[in-house]
Structure formats: structure tokens, C-alpha cells
Motif scaffolding. Structure first.
Motif, short mmCIF file in Angstrom:
data_model
loop_
_atom_site.label_atom_id
_atom_site.label_comp_id
_atom_site.label_asym_id
_atom_site.label_seq_id
_atom_site.Cartn_x
_atom_site.Cartn_y
_atom_site.Cartn_z
N ILE A 21 80.61 71.04 13.65
CA ILE A 21 79.16 71.63 14.11
C ILE A 21 78.43 71.28 12.88
N VAL A 22 77.29 70.83 13.00
CA VAL A 22 75.97 70.75 12.03
C VAL A 22 74.87 71.66 12.36
N LEU A 23 74.65 72.53 11.26
CA LEU A 23 73.45 73.42 11.86
C LEU A 23 72.29 72.95 11.20
N ILE A 24 71.09 72.95 11.87
CA ILE A 24 69.90 72.31 11.69
C ILE A 24 68.68 73.33 11.85
N GLY A 25 67.53 73.08 11.35
CA GLY A 25 66.46 74.14 11.74
C GLY A 25 65.51 74.31 10.34
N GLY A 26 64.47 75.21 10.78
CA GLY A 26 63.65 75.55 9.72
C GLY A 26 63.90 76.74 8.98
N ARG A 27 63.05 76.99 8.37
CA ARG A 27 63.24 78.29 7.41
C ARG A 27 61.99 78.83 7.30
N ARG A 28 61.96 80.25 6.99
CA ARG A 28 60.80 81.17 6.88
C ARG A 28 60.56 81.73 5.35
N SER A 29 59.32 82.16 5.26
CA SER A 29 59.34 82.72 4.00
C SER A 29 59.39 84.40 3.98
N ASP A 30 59.79 85.02 5.01
CA ASP A 30 60.06 86.63 5.30
C ASP A 30 61.47 86.95 4.82
N GLY A 31 62.29 85.99 4.20
CA GLY A 31 63.54 86.56 3.99
C GLY A 31 64.61 87.04 5.10
N SER A 32 64.27 86.24 6.28
CA SER A 32 64.73 86.51 7.55
C SER A 32 66.48 86.15 7.34
N LEU A 33 67.19 87.18 7.95
CA LEU A 33 68.64 86.96 8.02
C LEU A 33 69.31 86.23 9.20
N ARG A 34 68.25 85.54 9.63
CA ARG A 34 68.52 84.88 11.19
C ARG A 34 68.84 83.44 11.01
N VAL A 70 87.68 74.57 13.37
CA VAL A 70 85.89 74.56 13.52
C VAL A 70 85.49 74.22 12.23
N THR A 71 84.79 73.03 12.03
CA THR A 71 84.12 72.71 11.03
C THR A 71 82.55 72.88 10.97
N VAL A 72 82.07 73.92 10.37
CA VAL A 72 80.50 74.16 10.44
C VAL A 72 79.85 73.64 8.91
N VAL A 73 78.76 72.84 9.02
CA VAL A 73 78.04 72.35 8.07
C VAL A 73 76.66 72.78 8.09
N ASP A 74 76.29 73.42 6.95
CA ASP A 74 74.92 74.17 6.91
C ASP A 74 73.97 73.33 6.07
N THR A 75 73.02 73.10 6.16
CA THR A 75 71.92 72.08 5.78
C THR A 75 71.06 72.74 5.00
N PRO A 76 70.12 72.22 4.19
CA PRO A 76 68.90 72.86 3.89
C PRO A 76 67.73 72.96 5.00
N GLY A 77 67.09 73.91 4.99
CA GLY A 77 66.03 74.16 5.95
C GLY A 77 64.82 73.52 5.42
N TRP A 78 63.84 73.17 6.48
CA TRP A 78 62.65 72.63 6.27
C TRP A 78 61.66 73.76 6.84
N TRP A 79 60.39 73.86 6.05
CA TRP A 79 59.45 74.90 6.42
C TRP A 79 58.93 74.26 8.10
N TRP A 80 58.98 75.40 8.84
CA TRP A 80 58.82 75.05 10.16
C TRP A 80 57.40 74.41 10.66
N SER A 126 56.47 69.19 13.37
CA SER A 126 57.48 69.16 12.33
C SER A 126 59.00 68.89 12.60
N LEU A 127 59.29 69.49 13.93
CA LEU A 127 60.79 69.30 14.50
C LEU A 127 60.87 67.78 14.65
N LYS A 128 59.85 67.20 15.27
CA LYS A 128 59.99 65.80 15.70
C LYS A 128 60.32 64.88 14.53
N GLN A 129 59.53 65.11 13.39
CA GLN A 129 59.69 64.43 12.33
C GLN A 129 61.06 64.53 11.59
#
Length: 261
Positions: A21-34, A70-80, A126-129
Motif C-alpha cells: 500500500i502507498v499512501l498519497i494525498g495533501g496536507r493542511r496547516s492546521d496540525g490535523s491528525l487525520r 502488509v507493507t505501507v509506504v508513507d509519502t510527503p504530502g503536497w499542499w492541497w 493540484s490533485l491532477k498535477q
């Protein structure tokens, strides 16, 4: 629908022994734990990813979960809301390199999206790019993983998604594959079991194929990372030398002033 149910039953009757599994997605500036790191810990049932800091490098962790390796790969997030050009080059390389950390390639990408994310057209662009950093078949290997930290019913979550055309577009691109995780309830492992079942169903739909990975690209990415790191290190050394030189100059002038006074 009947065909999907049949495939789902077939996948559950022949469970995979390994899931990548590879985890992808953006990140937020509110310190979200999600974010993705919290999701990785939730899936593996262990605090193996550091949630106290931003993920700067792609990292792979492995645990046995419900009889599967189960192998999980965490990745750097981009700003949404930012385009790819505003994502640091090293982050882009780390995101691309994630698929090379679970050879021979990931079975699934989990696109992690907080269910309360304000999804505008900027998020869509942003997601498409950023997904263009991967191979063209990334959408056929993706499940949208909506996360929350407060209790809510399935209908409440779906109502929020139906009202948002951007989230509807994302789901359409991913074949309407989705799952919900309430990250505040880590004792509810049934959430994880259902997610793994959905991943296995997707693998069956894809004929058991993982996402294709170009090994030569991996070598190129590693060279790029090395070059960028070395250049950054040289710049740091140069700045440090300039700072030390300036300190010596200031100390010398202070000594002269002291002698004069």
C-alpha cells in the motif's frame, strides 16, 4: 453491482498473503491528525510512523495484519491548494520514489482525504498535477480513503460528499472506490479488515496485477536525490562559512572598540 459482489466474495475466499500500500494525498496547516502517517499507524496497528512532524521522506513499514503481510509506504504530502510547481523538487522525487519502496510495486494507492476538507477547483487541479508524478494507470489502482476524527453516520458522510462536485469527480476517476476511517477509534479493527477486503477486491479486478514500476526510473530518482542533497549540503557549508567569517569580523571590531574606549 452483482458482478462486483461476486468479485468481492471471490477475493475474500482467496485472501492475499501480501498487500503493498502507498499512501498519497495533501496536507493542511492546521496540525490535523487525520493525515497519512496516522492512517499508516491505524492500518498497521502500531505507531511506526512519526505523526509529530511533517513527512519529508517516503518511508516503508511492514506488519502482519489479519494474517497478511502488509507493507505501507508513507509519502510527503503536497499542499492541497497548490500546483506541482510550488511543491519542492525533493518532495516530488520522494513521492515518485515511494513505489520503489515496496517491490515489485504497490497493489493500491490510498488517496487520503479528510472528509471535511474544503474541496475547491484548486484541490482538483493540484490533485491532477501531483498524480501525474506516477504512471498513467494510477487511478485504476486507487481507493479514496476518507478520514474523520469525530463520530458520524455513513449517510452524513455521503451527504457531505454528494454536495461537493470536486469529491464526486475524484471518486469518478477512481471507479467510485472509497472507504471511511474514524481515526479516533483505533480499537475498531473491523474498519481495517473491511479496508483490506476492499483492497483485495481491487487486486482481483485488476487481475492480480500490481501497479507497474520502472526500475530504471528508480535508479534515476535515487541519483537525483543524491545530487540535490549534495548541492544542499554544499550551500549549507558555504552559508556556515560566511556566518563564521562575519562573526570573526564582528568580534574583531568589538575588540578594537574596547581598546579605544
Amino acid at each position: 453491482m452483482a458482478a462486483y459482489a461476486h468479485i468481492s466474495k471471490l477475493a475474500q475466499s482467496q485472501p492475499a498473503t501480501e498487500l503493498r500500500i502507498v499512501l498519497i494525498g495533501g496536507r493542511r496547516s492546521d496540525g490535523s491528525l487525520r493525515g497519512k502517517s496516522s492512517v499508516g499507524n491505524f492500518i498497521l496497528g502500531q505507531n511506526v510512523f512519526d505523526t509529530s512532524r511533517r513527512t519529508a521522506q517516503s518511508e516503508a513499514r511492514q506488519q502482519e495484519v489479519f494474517g497478511r503481510r502488509v507493507t505501507v509506504v508513507d509519502t510527503p504530502g503536497w499542499w492541497w491548494y497548490w500546483p506541482t510547481e510550488d511543491t519542492p523538487k525533493l518532495d516530488q522525487i520522494e513521492i515518485q520514489n515511494s513505489v520503489h519502496l515496496c517491490p515489485p510495486g504497490p497493489h493500491v494507492f490510498l488517496l487520503v482525504i479528510p472528509v471535511d476538507l474544503h474541496s475547491s477547483q484548486l484541490v482538483k487541479a493540484s490533485l491532477k498535477q501531483h498524480l501525474e508524478l506516477f504512471n498513467a494507470d494510477v487511478f485504476s489502482h486507487t481507493i479514496v480513503l476518507f478520514t474523520a476524527v469525530t463520530p458520524s453516520t455513513y449517510e452524513e458522510k455521503m451527504s457531505r460528499i454528494r454536495r461537493n462536485p470536486v469529491l464526486q469527480w475524484i471518486l469518478q476517476q477512481c471507479g467510485d472506490r472509497k472507504h471511511f476511517l474514524n481515526l479516533s477509534n483505533r480499537e475498531d479493527r473491523d474498519q481495517v479488515k473491511k479496508l483490506l477486503d476492499k483492497i483485495e477486491t481491487l487486486i482481483t479486478i485488476n487481475g492480480g496485477r500490481h501497479c507497474s514500476v520502472d526500475r530504471s526510473q528508480g535508479e534515476t530518482l535515487r541519483k537525483e536525490m543524491t545530487d540535490l542533497t549534495e548541492r544542499a549540503s554544499k550551500r549549507f557549508d558555504q552559508v556556515q562559512k560566511q556566518i563564521n567569517k562575519l562573526k570573526l569580523q564582528i568580534e574583531g571590531r568589538l575588540q578594537v572598540l574596547f581598546l579605544i574606549s
